[in-house]
Design a protein around this motif. Structure first.
Motif, short mmCIF file in Angstrom:
data_model
loop_
_atom_site.label_atom_id
_atom_site.label_comp_id
_atom_site.label_asym_id
_atom_site.label_seq_id
_atom_site.Cartn_x
_atom_site.Cartn_y
_atom_site.Cartn_z
N SER A 224 13.80 6.47 -11.18
CA SER A 224 12.50 7.13 -11.12
C SER A 224 12.14 7.48 -9.68
CB SER A 224 11.42 6.21 -11.70
OG SER A 224 10.13 6.68 -11.40
N LYS A 225 11.33 8.53 -9.54
CA LYS A 225 10.89 8.92 -8.20
C LYS A 225 9.96 7.87 -7.59
CE LYS A 225 7.13 11.77 -10.08
NZ LYS A 225 6.57 13.15 -10.15
N TYR A 226 9.46 6.95 -8.42
CA TYR A 226 8.58 5.91 -7.90
C TYR A 226 9.35 4.68 -7.42
CZ TYR A 226 5.37 8.81 -10.55
OH TYR A 226 4.66 9.89 -11.04
N ALA A 227 10.63 4.59 -7.78
CA ALA A 227 11.43 3.40 -7.44
C ALA A 227 11.61 3.28 -5.93
CB ALA A 227 12.78 3.46 -8.13
N ARG A 228 11.79 4.41 -5.26
CA ARG A 228 12.03 4.36 -3.81
C ARG A 228 10.83 3.76 -3.08
NH1 ARG A 228 13.41 9.49 0.24
NH2 ARG A 228 13.55 8.25 2.15
N ASP A 229 9.63 4.24 -3.40
CA ASP A 229 8.44 3.70 -2.75
C ASP A 229 8.23 2.24 -3.15
OD1 ASP A 229 6.00 4.19 -1.11
OD2 ASP A 229 5.00 3.63 -2.98
N ALA A 230 8.54 1.91 -4.39
CA ALA A 230 8.41 0.52 -4.83
C ALA A 230 9.32 -0.39 -4.01
CB ALA A 230 8.74 0.40 -6.32
N LYS A 231 10.54 0.07 -3.71
CA LYS A 231 11.47 -0.73 -2.91
C LYS A 231 10.92 -0.95 -1.50
CE LYS A 231 15.68 0.74 -5.32
NZ LYS A 231 16.92 1.56 -5.23
N LEU A 232 10.34 0.07 -0.92
CA LEU A 232 9.74 -0.08 0.41
C LEU A 232 8.60 -1.09 0.39
CD1 LEU A 232 9.60 3.66 1.57
CD2 LEU A 232 11.16 1.89 2.38
N LYS A 233 7.80 -1.02 -0.64
CA LYS A 233 6.67 -1.95 -0.75
C LYS A 233 7.15 -3.37 -1.06
CE LYS A 233 2.85 1.18 -1.72
NZ LYS A 233 3.45 2.34 -1.06
N ILE A 234 8.28 -3.50 -1.75
CA ILE A 234 8.85 -4.82 -1.98
C ILE A 234 9.21 -5.47 -0.65
CG2 ILE A 234 10.93 -6.00 -2.82
CD1 ILE A 234 10.80 -4.17 -5.29
N ASP A 235 9.81 -4.69 0.24
CA ASP A 235 10.16 -5.22 1.57
C ASP A 235 8.91 -5.67 2.32
OD1 ASP A 235 12.84 -4.75 1.14
OD2 ASP A 235 12.85 -2.81 2.17
N LEU A 236 7.87 -4.86 2.26
CA LEU A 236 6.62 -5.21 2.96
C LEU A 236 5.97 -6.45 2.33
CD1 LEU A 236 5.17 -1.62 3.43
CD2 LEU A 236 6.13 -3.09 5.20
N THR A 237 6.06 -6.53 1.02
CA THR A 237 5.47 -7.68 0.32
C THR A 237 6.23 -8.96 0.65
OG1 THR A 237 4.78 -6.21 -1.49
CG2 THR A 237 4.79 -8.57 -1.94
N ASN A 238 7.55 -8.87 0.67
CA ASN A 238 8.35 -10.04 1.06
C ASN A 238 8.04 -10.46 2.48
OD1 ASN A 238 9.93 -10.85 -1.18
ND2 ASN A 238 11.27 -9.08 -0.91
N ASP A 239 7.85 -9.50 3.36
CA ASP A 239 7.50 -9.81 4.75
C ASP A 239 6.17 -10.55 4.81
OD1 ASP A 239 8.77 -8.94 7.49
OD2 ASP A 239 6.61 -8.85 7.77
N HIS A 240 5.26 -10.14 3.95
CA HIS A 240 3.94 -10.78 3.91
C HIS A 240 4.06 -12.23 3.42
CE1 HIS A 240 -0.41 -10.06 4.16
NE2 HIS A 240 -0.52 -10.94 3.19
#
Length: 271
Positions: free
Chosen positions: A150-166
Motif C-alpha cells: 500500500s502507498k501508506y506502508a512507506r509512511d507507516a514504516k518511517l513512523k515505526i522508526d520514530l515510534t521505536n526511537d521514542h
C-alpha cells in the motif's frame, strides 16, 4: 398573609404550548436530502475548518442513505473530520466501525492507516506513560503487515522508526534516573532493553556507554570491556566511545570482545 402565586391567563398558556410543540416538531423533523447535497455541504464545512459541523453532515449521509455508495465514503470522511478536530477517540471509533463493516473495501488500508495516525498524534513526552506510543506502534505495524504494498506502508514504516526511537528514549530516561540513584542493576536492565529491542535507534551508542559506566561501578569488568568493544566497533567516531574508552583507561582496562557476553550474542544476531 402570603400573596397568591401569579397565574398566566389560560390563553397565554395554550399559545405557549402550541408554539413549543411547533418548534419541537420543526427541530425534530426528518428532512431527507440527496446524498450529494449533504456531501457538498460537509465538504464546504471542511474547507472552512468547521470540522464538527462537517462530521455531523457526513454522519447524516449515512443516516439518511445507509445503503448507498456514498455511505461508506461518508464514514471515512467523518472519521477524517474528527481527526482534524483532534477528536481522536471519535475518529478511532468511526474507523473501527468502517473496518468492521467494510473489510473488503478498497479504502480499508486508508482506514487502518488513519487509525494508526490517531494513536501516533497522541504520543506524549518520554517523561510520561508510553501506553499510547505502544498502541501507535502496534497500529502502524498492522498497516505494514496487512498492506505491505500500500502507498501508506512507506509512511507507516518511517513512523515505526520514530515510534521505536521514542520508546527507546523512555527506556533511556528511566535508566539515567536509576544510574543517578546508583541503582546500577536496574539501570543496566533499561540500557540493555535499548540495545536488544531498539537496536536501530539513535539511542544505542549512549546505551552502550551507560552500560560501561554501570558495569565498571559494579566491578563487572568483562562486561564493561565488552560493551566498549561493541561501541568502538560500530560507532568508532562517537563521543560516547571516546568517553567509554577514557573510563576504561582510567581503570587500566581496554575494550575487549567477549564471546560469552550477552552483548556479543545480541549484537551478532541483530547487526
Amino acid at each position: 398573609m402570603l400573596p397568591r402565586p401569579y397565574r398566566l391567563p389560560l390563553t397565554a398558556i395554550l399559545l405557549s404550548a402550541a408554539l413549543s410543540a411547533c418548534s419541537s416538531t420543526k427541530e425534530d423533523a426528518y428532512v431527507e436530502r440527496p446524498a450529494d447535497q449533504l456531501l457538498s455541504e460537509a465538504d464546504a464545512a471542511m474547507r472552512e475548518d468547521a470540522f464538527k459541523k462537517a462530521a455531523k453532515l457526513y454522519d447524516e449521509v449515512e443516516r439518511q442513505h445507509p445503503y448507498s455508495d456514498s455511505a461508506s465514503k461518508a464514514q471515512l470522511l467523518a472519521a477524517y473530520a474528527h481527526y482534524q478536530d483532534l477528536k481522536y477517540d471519535d475518529a478511532i471509533l468511526a474507523l473501527d466501525r468502517f473496518i468492521q463493516l467494510h473489510p473488503g473495501s478498497p479504502d480499508v488500508d486508508y482506514a487502518y492507516y488513519m487509525r494508526a495516525l490517531c494513536y501516533y498524534e497522541q504520543i506524549t513526552d518520554v517523561r510520561r506513560d508510553q501506553k499510547m506510543t505502544r498502541q501507535a506502534l502496534d497500529a502502524l505495524q498492522e498497516v505494514v503487515r496487512r498492506f505491505p504494498e500500500s502507498k501508506y506502508a512507506r509512511d507507516a514504516k518511517l513512523k515505526i522508526d520514530l515510534t521505536n526511537d521514542h520508546l527507546a528514549g523512555k527506556e533511556m530516561e528511566v535508566g539515567r534516573f536509576y544510574l543517578r540513584q546508583h541503582q546500577y542493576t536496574a539501570a543496566i536492565n533499561r540500557f540493555r532493553a535499548v540495545v536488544e529491542n531498539y537496536q536501530t535507534t539513535s539511542h544505542v551508542p549512549e546505551a552502550l556507554h551507560r552500560l560501561v559506566e554501570c558495569y565498571l561501578a559494579l566491578g563487572v569488568t568483562d562486561e564493561a570491556k565488552a560493551a566498549a568493544a561493541v561501541l568502538g566497533h560500530n560507532f568508532p567516531g562517537s563521543e560516547w566511545y571516546t568517553d567509554s574508552y577514557a573510563l576504561l583507561v582510567d581503570a587500566n582496562l581496554r575494550p575487549e570482545r567477549n564471546e560469552k557476553s550477552w552483548l556479543n550474542r545480541a549484537w551478532n544476531s541483530l547487526f
